[in-house]
Every structure is written in structure tokens, then in C-alpha cells.
Scaffold this motif. Structure first.
Motif: not given
Length: 273
Positions: A134-138, A196-198, A265-270
Motif C-alpha cells: 500500500l505504501a510503496h509508490p512502485s 500514486h506518488s509517495g 513493522d509496516p510503517r513507511s517513510d514514503q
């Protein structure tokens, strides 16, 4: 997912029982679904009622929609209010997300971030693999934002947003953009942006670049999830349909997916919008 062949031994649980335990249907209806060829295990249609599976490792879908078998996973939607940072513990003592997770025993993490002054849909979960997709823009999961901006936005400006603008960290284009309202009396405009950019604070930077600084910003949609009428500051578990939609999206992406950095750990810094 580990290698597993349910035909190798009589171990495992009957498929119809697994479906019933997951809340898909009664065991009798689940048997009918199997016989009709509407159930797949690990991508293969199963029509034998005697089929046993390993619920911890096998992936099951019905009519193309993924079924959640791991009941230890939690999926929560939060309508994050403004003034709250997207962190489970803020080092600077600002209001954080912990207040919204007290109703769940599991340790939940936010999927991506919204900046403190942005409100709207934030997903909280303990499912690291799904959170990574969900978090990764790729993976191209889209998010829909409604921005109240200064000035009167024109159709030409909307076209510019979709064709692309140049920012200090490179060009960016909205997947979709549309003007919801525009006041001739200087009351500002409402713009809907799909991205869809993060990249950090991307909506605010895009609108500033085209001459319409953001006054208020809310995220209304994240992938298949819609904020709906959930009040600001309230959280709820996703419905069975919403969970199925999220899991289906994640599994479809998994074939091309890079490995998550840390599935615990599903946290994202994106993402900071």
C-alpha cells in the motif's frame, strides 16, 4: 509464503470449513461455491470437497476476491484529524496516533503518513506485507485528495497538473485531476487530485507550483478504501468486503513486488502530503 503441497498428507483443514470459519458462508454454501469452481487455492481452482489446506500458508480467493484466513491481522481505517502527527510516538510530544488505537490489543502501525495539517484516510494495521504494498509508490496504489486552494483554478491549470509540473526534486504529474468548484468572488477553489506518488508533501507542493497554495487538504480515498461518512477523529475496523479488496490488491501486486524491508513493522517513510 512457504512451499506447501496439501496433497502430500492428510494434514490441514477442509477447505469448506476454512471458508466457513473465515465468515465467507455457511459450510453448506461453501461446499456449493467449491463445486461451482468459484474457489481458488494458491491461484488454482479447486472443485474437490475433500481438499485440505494449511490456513497459515495457503492463499484462498472466492470469485477473485482474497479471503482473510489469518485472524491475528487487524485492518483499521482512521479519519485523522488535523493537528495530529502520523506517528505512534512523537519525540516532540505532539498529539500522535496512539489515542486512536486503544480499542485494539494488537500493536498497530500507520501505513504511510499524512502531515499534521492534512486530515483524512489513514490505514492502521499489523500486516507488514500488505502495508508495504500500500505504501510503496512502485506498486501504484492511488490516493485521492480534495484540496481547498487559494484563487480561481482554471481548466488550463487542471490540464497542467495532469501533464506534469517541475518541482525541485523532479517532475510530477497527477494521475487524474478535476475542478470541483471555483469561486469568482475570491473564495478559493476545490480540486480533486489522484496520485500514486509517495513524495513528501507532494499535493501541497504541486498546487503551490501552479499558483494555488493549499488552504485545507483531506485524503478521501486510499486504493479501494473510501473515507465515506467516518467522522474526523474516529477509527473503525475494515469491513469484510474492504479487507477482501485490500488483500486482493496486495496479492495481485505480490508477483512483481520487492521484498518488504521489515514485515514486522509496516510503517513507511514514503508519504507526507
Amino acid at each position: 509464503m512457504t512451499e506447501h503441497d496439501p496433497f502430500a498428507s492428510p494434514e490441514g483443514v477442509r477447505l469448506q470449513k476454512v471458508l466457513a470459519n473465515a465468515g465467507v458462508a455457511s459450510r453448506r454454501v461453501a461446499e456449493q461455491l467449491i463445486v461451482e469452481g468459484r474457489v481458488r487455492v494458491n491461484g488454482t481452482v479447486v472443485t474437490e470437497l475433500g481438499r485440505r489446506i494449511d490456513p497459515e500458508n495457503d492463499l484462498v480467493d472466492v470469485d477473485g476476491t482474497a479471503i482473510q484466513l489469518d485472524q491475528s491481522k487487524r485492518y483499521v481505517m482512521l479519519n485523522k484529524p488535523t493537528g495530529v502527527v502520523s506517528s505512534m510516538k512523537d519525540d516532540r510530544g505532539r498529539p500522535d496516533l496512539r489515542r486512536f488505537t486503544k480499542d485494539w490489543a494488537e500493536r498497530l502501525y500507520n501505513v504511510g503518513r499524512l502531515d499534521a495539517e492534512t486530515s483524512g484516510l489513514l490505514v492502521l494495521t499489523n500486516d507488514g506485507e500488505l502495508a508495504h504494498v500500500l505504501a510503496h509508490p512502485s506498486f501504484g496504489v492511488t490516493k485521492v485528495y480534495i484540496a481547498k486552494v487559494e484563487g480561481r483554478v482554471t481548466p488550463q491549470t487542471i490540464q497542467r497538473l495532469t501533464h506534469g509540473v517541475e518541482l525541485e526534486d523532479g517532475p510530477i504529474a497527477a494521475d487524474k485531476a478535476r475542478l470541483l468548484s471555483s469561486s469568482a468572488e475570491g473564495g478559493g477553489s476545490l480540486v480533486e487530485l489522484t496520485l500514486h506518488s509517495g513524495r513528501n508533501r507532494i499535493v501541497r507542493r504541486m498546487m503551490a507550483e501552479v499558483g494555488h497554495p493549499v488552504v485545507e487538504l483531506v485524503r478521501r480515498q486510499f486504493g479501494p478504501l473510501h473515507l465515506g461518512t467516518l467522522p474526523a477523529g474516529r477509527a473503525r475496523e475494515l469491513t469484510k468486503v474492504e479487507r477482501g479488496a485490500l488483500l486482493t490488491l496486495a496479492r495481485r501486486a505480490a508477483g512483481d513486488a520487492p521484498e518488504p524491508r521489515d514485515s514486522s513493522d509496516p510503517r513507511s517513510d514514503q508519504e507526507n502530503q
